[in-house]
Design an enzyme around this catalytic site. Sequence first.
Site, PDB file in Angstrom:
ATOM      1  N   GLY A 124       0.796  -1.222   0.000  1.00  0.00           N
ATOM      2  CA  GLY A 124       0.000   0.000   0.000  1.00  0.00           C
ATOM      3  C   GLY A 124       0.826   1.268   0.000  1.00  0.00           C
ATOM      4  N   ILE A 337      -8.931  -6.340 -35.874  1.00  0.00           N
ATOM      5  CA  ILE A 337      -8.839  -7.503 -36.766  1.00  0.00           C
ATOM      6  C   ILE A 337     -10.055  -8.420 -36.591  1.00  0.00           C
ATOM      7  CG2 ILE A 337      -7.488  -9.640 -37.161  1.00  0.00           C
ATOM      8  CD1 ILE A 337      -4.946  -7.894 -36.720  1.00  0.00           C
ATOM      9  N   HIS A 338     -10.612  -8.447 -35.383  1.00  0.00           N
ATOM     10  CA  HIS A 338     -11.804  -9.264 -35.131  1.00  0.00           C
ATOM     11  C   HIS A 338     -13.079  -8.589 -35.635  1.00  0.00           C
ATOM     12  CE1 HIS A 338      -9.287 -11.675 -32.397  1.00  0.00           C
ATOM     13  NE2 HIS A 338     -10.276 -12.531 -32.303  1.00  0.00           N
ATOM     14  N   GLY A 340     -16.498  -6.847 -35.703  1.00  0.00           N
ATOM     15  CA  GLY A 340     -17.581  -6.835 -34.700  1.00  0.00           C
ATOM     16  C   GLY A 340     -17.384  -7.895 -33.633  1.00  0.00           C
ATOM     17  N   GLU A 363       1.862   1.167 -11.178  1.00  0.00           N
ATOM     18  CA  GLU A 363       3.300   1.271 -10.870  1.00  0.00           C
ATOM     19  C   GLU A 363       3.956   2.431 -11.631  1.00  0.00           C
ATOM     20  OE1 GLU A 363       5.681  -2.152 -10.124  1.00  0.00           O
ATOM     21  OE2 GLU A 363       3.919  -3.415  -9.801  1.00  0.00           O
TER      22      GLU A 363
END
Length: 381
Positions: A124, A337-338, A340, A363
């Site tokens: 943390g 490339i895919h 829809g 980070e």
Amino acid sequence: MDFRPTDEQELLRRTVREFAEAEMRPHVMEWDEAQHFPMELLPKLASLGLLGIQFAEEYGGAALSAVDYCICIEELARVCPAIALSVAAHNGLCSSHIALFGNETQRRQYLPRLIRGEVLGAWGLTEANAGSDAAAMRTTAARQGDCWVLNGSKNFITHGAIGGVIVVMAATDRSQSHRGISAFIVEHGTPGMTAGKKENKLGMRASDTSEVIFQDCRISSAQLLGEEGKGFINTLQILDSGRIGIAALSVGLAQGAYEAARHYALERRQFGQTIAGFQAIQWKLVDAATRIEGARLLTYRAAYLKDQGARTTKESSMAKLHASETAVRVADDCVQIHGGYGFVKDYPAEKYFRDVKLLTIGEGTSEIQRLVIARQLLGRA
Ligand SMILES: Cc1cc2nc3c(=O)[nH]c(=O)nc-3n(C[C@H](O)[C@H](O)[C@H](O)COP(=O)(O)OP(=O)(O)OC[C@H]3O[C@@H](n4cnc5c(N)ncnc54)[C@H](O)[C@@H]3O)c2cc1C
């Protein structure tokens, strides 16, 4: 200079890949939709040495190198970036901080449990009003007799709700700015420490990200980690290594997205041919493959230098900056490339696209990496 992985490294990659394909791939979407971190995976990760990758054998660690660490994180991220993020935070932030700056008693008390996966580690630093400017933190630790009393809250903490051990940074002397910050180890269940809001995230949803609140949380003086006042300086060293891990995570995510896009391009037919036959698609795949190789080399170079004991502030930030921005681009092209089908959850493209954005933020954002690199190149010009 030898760019070839050793036989042991090839075997390590194959082993982690097979594990990720068998134990993680079938559940990736289910964990993502439920925002569920699979605690049941911990013993399996531990049995492969993935919860103590770089730690000494005397604590139960696998005693692997920083380059080996990159290979492990890469292979997990190729399949599930969220699990890779959790493994990286556990190893590279919490456990590393204890291993590097803890005393022998603390190492013996905490590292074996973390490495066996009995508890997950959290770390943390960030607060609601102290993100990039982490030294502006408001959480305090006040000495009272033989105890420290913590007050304040940390946000965006990986494993903030489910972590068994948290390394937390707090101001012990506000007048000293970053030189007045110290680190502490706090165990889950300590009175005064509670988990706050669990974030409902865009991506990396299987990795728990929660607020941690300290209200008169009293811990013994033995929980001070490292020297008083050195917490922030030690944190910068932890981040030098941690950023190599995020670079490896970026390379792995990009590799997964590239492979998904390549596979789809070779199957999907339009205008009477596979879309991989179109030069526009080929160039996207070629650029992705080339950029990933570049990012991988920068990442391994930083890890190699770390293994040689060199300070890698510049190299770690360069690797993290380049690899994360490469991954964002590759994940974007993977959706494109895919078509829809890249926009729906039946294919892996949309998840890579959501997960990837964390990598240019966590980070240290890309802007902060550029700031770190500029200081290394130009001094405080
Ligand atoms: C999923 C997730 C997991 C995380 N896990 C952890 C964890 O385990 N432990 C932990 O301590 N933290 C964790 N973080 C916090 C993370 O490290 C911070 O979100 C990050 O450092 C950015 O801080 P911020 O969100 O406050 O953004 P800000 O610092 O408010 O930045 C906002 C914008 O301003 C820009 N900016 C800020 N300062 C400058 C500057 N000087 N020059 C140019 N631009 C600047 C930033 O680049 C950014 O674009 C996590 C965050 C997320 C989202």
